[in-house]
Every structure is written in C-alpha cells, then in structure tokens.
Design an enzyme around this catalytic site. Sequence first.
Site, PDB file in Angstrom:
ATOM      1  CB  CYS A 173       1.501  -1.609  -9.970  1.00 17.01           C
ATOM      2  SG  CYS A 173       0.618  -2.163  -8.498  1.00 17.01           S
ATOM      3  CG  ASP A 174      -3.284  -3.803  -9.222  1.00 17.98           C
ATOM      4  OD1 ASP A 174      -2.242  -4.429  -9.417  1.00 17.98           O
ATOM      5  OD2 ASP A 174      -4.139  -4.155  -8.399  1.00 17.98           O
ATOM      6  CE  LYS A 175      -6.438   0.583  -9.088  1.00 14.65           C
ATOM      7  NZ  LYS A 175      -5.734  -0.574  -8.522  1.00 14.65           N
TER       8      LYS A 175
ATOM      9  CG  ASP B 226      -3.588  -1.831  -5.724  1.00 16.60           C
ATOM     10  OD1 ASP B 226      -3.432  -0.792  -6.383  1.00 16.60           O
ATOM     11  OD2 ASP B 226      -4.582  -2.562  -5.842  1.00 16.60           O
TER      12      ASP B 226
ATOM     13  CB  CYS C 170       0.650  -9.283  -7.238  1.00 16.44           C
ATOM     14  SG  CYS C 170       0.627  -7.842  -6.165  1.00 16.44           S
TER      15      CYS C 170
ATOM     16  CB  SER D 168      -6.928  -6.460  -3.391  1.00 12.93           C
ATOM     17  OG  SER D 168      -5.887  -7.145  -4.054  1.00 12.93           O
TER      18      SER D 168
END
Length: 579
Positions: free
Chosen positions: A131-133, A90, A203, A479
């Site tokens: 990470c996010d995805k 991101d 994160c 986000s």
Amino acid sequence: MSAGPGGPAAPQLRSNLQVGSSRWAVRRAQWRALGISDEDMTKPKIAIVNSSSDLAICFSHLDGIVGPLKEAIRAAGGLPFEVRTAAPSDFITSAGRDGRYILPSRDLIVNDVEVAVEGAQLDGMVALASCDKTAPAHLMAAARLDIPTIVVGCGYQPSGQYRGEHVDIEEVFLAAGSVAAGRMSLETLCGMSDNAIRGPGVCAGLGTANTMHMACEALGMSLTGTTPVLANGPAMWDGVRRAGARIVELVTEGLRPREVMTEAAFRNAVTVMLATSASVNSVKHLQAVAHEAACPVDVPGLFAELADRVPLLCAVRPNGPAFIEDLERAGGTRAVMARLRDLLDLDVPTVDGGTLGDVLRDATVADEEVVRPVERPFGTRPTIVMVRGSLAPGGAVVKRPVDDRGARRFEGTALCYSSRDEALAGLARGEVTPGAVLVVRGLGVVGGPGMALGSAVVFALEGAGLGDSVAVVTDGQMSGLVNVGTVVGEVTPEAALGGPLALVEDGDRIVIDVDRRTVDLEVHDDVLATRRERLGTPDPGPDHGWLSAYRRLVSTVPEGAVLTTPAPGRPPTPEERTP
C-alpha cells in the site's frame, strides 16, 4: 575471521562480528537456538522487510511471499531474516484522526527498518512494497541505511463487476459521495463494495501505490520489468524469485542505494511520473527519498521544469480509460521508459546490474494505444502541475485529468472550514453553492498534525454534482485516486505555520489559473496585515503520542515532510509557552 575453531573462512561482511567477542557469542547463542548453523552465520544476511497486516487486503498476501523469497535467498547463498514493520492502509488506517496517521506512518516504517536492520548490522534488504506508504518508506530506509536493497512491488488487486459494469475501489470511494447527496441508494453502494475487490493487492488503478511501485523501478531500485504486476500473478512471483537471487549478488558486488538514486535517477523518475499522469503524492515522496539519500535535488522543481517537456503517454484509470491490467500487458514501466529513451539518462546504474540503457535494450511495447509513442501522445499539457501565488508562496500541487475536464481557470469566493468534517457538514447543510472555493485548512503536516486527507470532501462535491462548479484549496493531501474537479492541495506554508491560507475569510476572492500555474488571494496586503495581527497561535492539540512527536519534528511538504530538527516558524509546544 572464521565461524569458530576449524570453521570456514568468512566473507568480509559487516554482519560477521568478531569471533569470540561478547556480541558474537550472545548472537550465536540466539541463532543456534533458531536452528542456524555456524556455516550459515557467515553468509550474507538479508532482511526481508515485510509490512504485513490482517487489517487490509493490500497486505493479505505478503506473508505468503516470505517463504518462497527465503528459499530464493538461501539458494543464492544468503541467510534471510524476516523483519516486520507497521502496515498502514489509506482505506483502513484513515478512520482515526481524519486520516492523520497515514503520512506519518511512512516515517514510522523507515525508523522501524533502521532499528531492526541497522541494529542487527544485516548486509542487505529485500523490501515487500504494498500500500501507498510502504514503497516510499522502503526507498527512504534503503537510502538512509545505504546497504544493498531491492524493492519488490507486490502487485495490484483484481477488480470486479457489478450489474454488468466494471467496479473497483476508486468507484466505491466516489460513489459514497453520491449516497451522501441522495443520488445513489445504499443498496447500490453495498453491491459495488461487495464486488470491487476480488483478491489481494493494492488499489487497481494508477493511484499512489502503483505510482510508487513504478517509481521504484524508474529510480533503478526495483528489478526492471516488475511493475505494475497483478498480485500473486506470474510476473510477481518471477520478480520475487529474481530479487531473492539478485540481492545476494548485490551484497557481493557492493552496489549501494546512494549510487543508484542519483540526481539523474530522480530526473528519470519524475519524467516517468509525468508521462503516466501518476499520483500527485509522488512529489513529496520522491523528495523525502532524495532527502534520505542526501541527494541535492529539488523534486518539486523538477516537476515544474519538466512539465512542458514530457508528453503524456498513458491514460490509466482514474486518469483515463485504460486499466492497470492493460498497462501491465503493454509492458509496464519498462515499456514507458523505452518510449522515453530520448528523455532519460540511460547511463544510470540499476539494481539489475549494468545501466538503464542495458536493461531497456530489448524492451518492447505490446499495445501502442496503452503506451503511446512520443509522437502521438494523449496530450502535451501536464497533469501534475506545481502552482504558486499569493495564497501558496511556498507552492502547491494540482492534478489535472488526462481529458482536461474542469476549469483551467477558476475564480470564486472563499468558503472556509477548519476540518474535513466541518466541510462535509457544510455541504450537507446546503452552504456550498456553485462558484465557491472551499478553503479546508488546518490539515497540514503540523496543523493536522500528520496531513489529514481532504479526498472525502472532493468526492462528496462530485457526488453532489458540484465537482466542476466548486473548487477546493487545502493544506491537506489528496488520495492518489482523486482526479476530479479543480483541487489545489498541499498548500505551503500551511495555515498552522502562519501561511496566507490562515488569513482567508468567507467571501474573499480566490483565482486559480492552472495554465499560468498560479493560485492567488485577491485581498489587499493592508487587510491581510490586520488579520495577521489578530491571528492567535493555533492549538497544537494533545502533547503526547506519535502524532505529537511527528508534529515537533516534521519538515515542510516541499522538503518531503521528513523527520528532522524542528522547523523555523513552528508553533511553540505547550512546554515552550510555559514561563
């Protein structure tokens, strides 16, 4: 069937092709050249899905995980193969096209996995989520292929200190808005950036990445007790070794993702999301997973239904004072689920073997101030709120902080912008004043295309000291770290599909009532009808490349924004407009 004349009997695996066939022969030639023996070729063949990249610290440790994971799989009697996919970040991949590549990258990963794993007819998967995805993509791929799968959450990054104060990536993101507003020096921002990240991983907070790692465990698709964990910490390595051993057993047992990811499992996952004040992005990601699993569940509907029933048990940054490290020490997702026993379906199966009730039997909570008892929650008011109204007839989502800072009812006048950069420029010119409702449109999955990020606008408002006095309404996404002010995101129908958001003009009255769960445009229907008549067909943008293909095939956000047949009401492509 055997590996060859006199070879050992092969187990009944889909990967064991007919001996002597052309496909068997050419594959054997390829694998023998890689040093794989005939005996190994008969074993369960396990894909290690590695979304790795040198572009971002989130992924920098994944290559180091592959070797020990392969050893664990081999020790359990399997044959591992590393499969690489796209690795979107991101904070890195969002530089191009205003972040429009971020959400579409999720579906790109799903198709990457399908091509490699289904094409090779491998027997199982261990997916390394970062990470996010990546985590939702791995769940979607598991659901689509429906072969035994374990998702391994590969951990969060350690944060640091600057000038004696804690600093992490969220604070850097927020501080950039203060620099733009002249309320912080560039030197201070650079100092924070230099110290915010002290190692690999996602994160450090309950943003989308850690949220979706926890969702994997809550769904039963990650081994219990493995989320959230410090990247490269003892718990992560224990989870890696356990996954390597367990995946071979899963293939033998034949437990498939669609048997795990049932309606009851999704209800459990939504309950955990609400109890932890998770990222709002979990709504669309879980719906996308349900779509791939062919599970007839309405995830946004579940969030709305369960909102007032689930107590808020955690307040982890950016939602409260606790750190993600505190949640891990308190027992993580397993501890949260143990607290929620009476609200969960304990009979659902998990990749551990047995039921959720079995794996929670000995669960304990190490810190009752981090994961509170149901009788003493941080609050009973939901922090993920699904809203509807004349401005969002298809629904939208609001994220509320644990301390309920910000107006629960906001009434103001619209100030309209057609992109993130336009809104930021308007703020810099002094156009945005208290009482405004920033309408930032054209950021949806079709209008973007790809659902641009509106987070920079929200943090810029906060940095300018307007976070509590100016609201934001957008068809873009936020986000998972955004948890300030009054923000209505993912409005549907989006502006590019002719939703009411496209009809808003400067000065229109907008009312956001979080308690009533409404967002309304107070303009007479006759006026809106006149505006609609003069509303032209939006320019779809370039007709080539990945984002163009995504625009043609993506479904609406309430459907998970998955790739499917073109949705009704989609703007015509240039070819379709050509006589």
